[in-house]
Scaffold this active site. Structure first.
Site, PDB file in Angstrom:
ATOM      1  N   LYS A  98       0.867  -1.187   0.000  1.00 47.37           N
ATOM      2  CA  LYS A  98       0.000   0.000   0.000  1.00 47.37           C
ATOM      3  C   LYS A  98       0.892   1.220   0.000  1.00 47.37           C
ATOM      4  O   LYS A  98       2.040   1.172   0.467  1.00 47.37           O
ATOM      5  CB  LYS A  98      -0.872   0.010   1.255  1.00 47.37           C
TER       6      LYS A  98
HETATM    7  P1  NAD Z   1     -12.879   8.121  -2.381  1.00 49.80           P
HETATM    8  O1  NAD Z   1     -11.808   9.084  -2.126  1.00 49.80           O
HETATM    9  O2  NAD Z   1     -13.397   7.954  -3.751  1.00 49.80           O
HETATM   10  O3  NAD Z   1     -14.134   8.479  -1.444  1.00 49.80           O
HETATM   11  C1  NAD Z   1     -13.996   8.619  -0.065  1.00 49.80           C
HETATM   12  C2  NAD Z   1     -15.332   9.044   0.518  1.00 49.80           C
HETATM   13  O4  NAD Z   1     -15.199   9.044   1.946  1.00 49.80           O
HETATM   14  C3  NAD Z   1     -15.761  10.446   0.118  1.00 49.80           C
HETATM   15  O5  NAD Z   1     -17.148  10.473  -0.106  1.00 49.80           O
HETATM   16  C4  NAD Z   1     -15.421  11.278   1.345  1.00 49.80           C
HETATM   17  O6  NAD Z   1     -16.245  12.410   1.491  1.00 49.80           O
HETATM   18  C5  NAD Z   1     -15.705  10.261   2.445  1.00 49.80           C
HETATM   19  N1  NAD Z   1     -15.033  10.609   3.703  1.00 49.80           N
HETATM   20  C6  NAD Z   1     -13.745  10.984   3.884  1.00 49.80           C
HETATM   21  N2  NAD Z   1     -13.527  11.268   5.180  1.00 49.80           N
HETATM   22  C7  NAD Z   1     -14.699  11.045   5.821  1.00 49.80           C
HETATM   23  C8  NAD Z   1     -15.108  11.179   7.167  1.00 49.80           C
HETATM   24  N3  NAD Z   1     -14.285  11.589   8.117  1.00 49.80           N
HETATM   25  N4  NAD Z   1     -16.398  10.866   7.468  1.00 49.80           N
HETATM   26  C9  NAD Z   1     -17.270  10.462   6.517  1.00 49.80           C
HETATM   27  N5  NAD Z   1     -16.921  10.327   5.230  1.00 49.80           N
HETATM   28  C10 NAD Z   1     -15.661  10.625   4.887  1.00 49.80           C
HETATM   29  O7  NAD Z   1     -12.358   6.728  -1.766  1.00 49.80           O
HETATM   30  P2  NAD Z   1     -12.788   5.261  -2.191  1.00 49.80           P
HETATM   31  O8  NAD Z   1     -11.886   4.798  -3.252  1.00 49.80           O
HETATM   32  O9  NAD Z   1     -14.254   5.205  -2.374  1.00 49.80           O
HETATM   33  O10 NAD Z   1     -12.365   4.453  -0.879  1.00 49.80           O
HETATM   34  C11 NAD Z   1     -13.204   4.345   0.260  1.00 49.80           C
HETATM   35  C12 NAD Z   1     -12.752   3.181   1.110  1.00 49.80           C
HETATM   36  O11 NAD Z   1     -12.780   1.981   0.332  1.00 49.80           O
HETATM   37  C13 NAD Z   1     -11.325   3.289   1.665  1.00 49.80           C
HETATM   38  O12 NAD Z   1     -11.279   2.665   2.934  1.00 49.80           O
HETATM   39  C14 NAD Z   1     -10.517   2.458   0.686  1.00 49.80           C
HETATM   40  O13 NAD Z   1      -9.329   1.952   1.260  1.00 49.80           O
HETATM   41  C15 NAD Z   1     -11.494   1.354   0.397  1.00 49.80           C
HETATM   42  N6  NAD Z   1     -11.240   0.637  -0.859  1.00 49.80           N
HETATM   43  C16 NAD Z   1     -11.238   1.304  -2.048  1.00 49.80           C
HETATM   44  C17 NAD Z   1     -11.022   0.591  -3.226  1.00 49.80           C
HETATM   45  C18 NAD Z   1     -11.075   1.245  -4.577  1.00 49.80           C
HETATM   46  O14 NAD Z   1     -11.059   0.517  -5.572  1.00 49.80           O
HETATM   47  N7  NAD Z   1     -11.177   2.542  -4.689  1.00 49.80           N
HETATM   48  C19 NAD Z   1     -10.751  -0.780  -3.167  1.00 49.80           C
HETATM   49  C20 NAD Z   1     -10.765  -1.425  -1.938  1.00 49.80           C
HETATM   50  C21 NAD Z   1     -11.021  -0.705  -0.787  1.00 49.80           C
END
Ligand code: NAD
Length: 412
Positions: free
Chosen positions: A103
């Site tokens: 990561k």
């Molecule tokens: P992103 O940046 O697209 O979206 C993040 C979202 O979280 C946004 O809507 C933001 O406003 C919200 N957020 C941030 N801080 C916050 C808080 N304090 N309280 C409430 N909401 C908050 O990110 P993403 O890619 O959707 O990732 C989200 C989660 O999924 C992370 O934990 C990431 O590790 C996990 N994840 C993502 C992927 C991927 O393919 N993008 C894959 C596996 C896991």
């Protein structure tokens, strides 16, 4: 509990205590192989130079090249990246992918920088970790705060530095730059496959059931769009700006459209504002944390009233909260399974790039659906047969896979 890494080690040791795993393997997996920290200068639009701190942690590569996303967030620090890298090792093994776990991240608030600043940060971060990555070494992807545009910029920096045309070193790229059909919605798609499988095994009709979702970014928004196709009703949304709720259900297509332009739900004109800390106590059938880690704690777990929590985000439930939730008979589909659809389609993207192939969306999503089905079922069976949680079953399956290779190769 002191840090996210304590949570990872706790989960890991809790799971291995329920099976017979060689203690040398437990010790070996307890620490990452490499922790790379880099400080690099960027000229901001103001003309000033600012130093940024970047990380890449490579946890383990017994199963294949390191694989894992890159996060842009103010909260990025070594312990967080180490934890996420560990989970990637477990996640890739769980899905039988030929990858290890890694990561990365840069400590910054992406909402505070212009597009041209983000471009310079992305390219310079890539330059600074250049010698540690490669399509047979370590393959990054998007995560929280990053997206296909950022991957495209990083590929550009990688190609220029290496004087090559190889684009298989990053996944999650735009389609134009060699990305895969279906990658953008893959993580949300995998989350929804898990919900469907859980519903089928428990004779639950999802149509008309309610849910709340924390985070409306890549994972949250695609999960919500797919759930609406099943007739599910979204009664609460929280992002980094506010928390809104409505009993009649949000039109998640409209919320997504709003977020695509405004980057948050801050000015969304529907629903009632509630205090952020009351979000998880909204009554519903399913809770989907899809934002950040350690958000469900002993302070709010008692107020949770639902049947299922699906960890679309990594590490949203802390140790104390998990015990409270199990005592309330709430089922948890853990992150390492629930959000693994993203890395599965990243693997498909990597294969397409290496083979110079282009698969259509239907093909990609069908493959993903089959994969999620077989993984979910094998883990559900394992959990049932050993009378352990789905999380413990995921860890045991993955560690045993890694253990077998270590023992066969006589690695140490
Ligand atoms: P992103 O940046 O697209 O979206 C993040 C979202 O979280 C946004 O809507 C933001 O406003 C919200 N957020 C941030 N801080 C916050 C808080 N304090 N309280 C409430 N909401 C908050 O990110 P993403 O890619 O959707 O990732 C989200 C989660 O999924 C992370 O934990 C990431 O590790 C996990 N994840 C993502 C992927 C991927 O393919 N993008 C894959 C596996 C896991």
């Amino acid at each position: 509990m002191n840090s996210l890494y304590d949570l990872v080690l706790f989960q890991f040791k809790e799971a291995v205590s329920k099976d017979t795993i060689d203690e040398d393997i437990v010790e070996y997996l307890s620490a990452p192989k490499h922790e790379i920290i880099t400080n690099f200068p960027i000229r901001l639009d103001s003309g000033k130079i600012k130093m940024f701190k970047g990380y890449r942690v490579q946890h383990n590569n017994v199963l294949g090249p390191y694989k894992g996303g890159i996060r842009f967030s103010n909260d990025v620090h070594l312990n967080e990246v180490k934890s996420l890298a560990f989970w990637m090792t477990i996640k890739c093994a769980l899905q039988d992918l030929p990858y290890g776990g890694a990561k990365g991240g840069v400590q910054l608030n992406p909402y505070e920088y212009s597009q041209s600043e983000l471009e310079r940060i992305s390219k310079e971060y890539c330059n600074s970790i250049y010698k540690y990555i490669g399509d047979n070494k370590d393959i990054p992807a998007p995560d929280m705060g990053t997206n296909s545009q950022i991957m495209d910029w990083m590929v550009d920096a990688y190609q220029k530095k290496g004087n090559i045309h190889n684009n298989s070193v990053f996944t999650g790229k735009s389609i134009e730059c060699g990305g895969s059909q279906g990658r953008v919605e893959a993580t949300g798609y995998g989350v929804v496959e898990c919900i469907k499988l859980w519903a089928k095994l428990n004779n639950v009709d999802l149509c008309g059931k309610t849910y709340i979702i924390q985070g409306f970014g890549n994972v949250g928004s695609h999960t919500a769009l797919l759930l609406s196709m099943l007739g599910m009703i979204c009664v609460g949304i929280q992002d980094h700006t506010r928390t809104i709720t409505t009993e009649e259900g949000f039109n998640v297509y409209k919320v997504k459209k709003h977020c695509d332009t405004h980057k948050s739900i801050k000015e969304y004109q529907f629903g009632t504002n509630i205090d952020d800390k009351d979000f998880f106590s909204i009554k519903c059938d399913i809770i989907i944390p899809a934002a950040k880690e350690l958000v469900i704690t002993k302070e709010n777990a008692d107020t949770i009233d639902c049947s299922l929590i699906v960890e679309a985000a990594n590490g949203p439930i802390d140790i104390d909260a998990e015990n409270i939730l199990y005592n309330k008979n709430i089922t948890i589909i853990p992150d390492i399974l629930a959000n693994s659809g993203g890395v599965v389609v990243s693997y498909y993207e990597w294969l397409q790039n290496l083979r110079r192939e282009y698969w259509d969306k239907e093909n990609v999503l069908n493959k993903l659906s089959n994969k999620m089905n077989s993984t979910f079922n094998k883990i559900y069976e394992l959990a049932k047969s050993k009378n352990i949680s789905i999380r413990d079953a995921c860890y045991i399956y993955s560690i045993k896979r890694i253990e077998k290779i270590i023992l066969n190769k006589k690695l140490f």
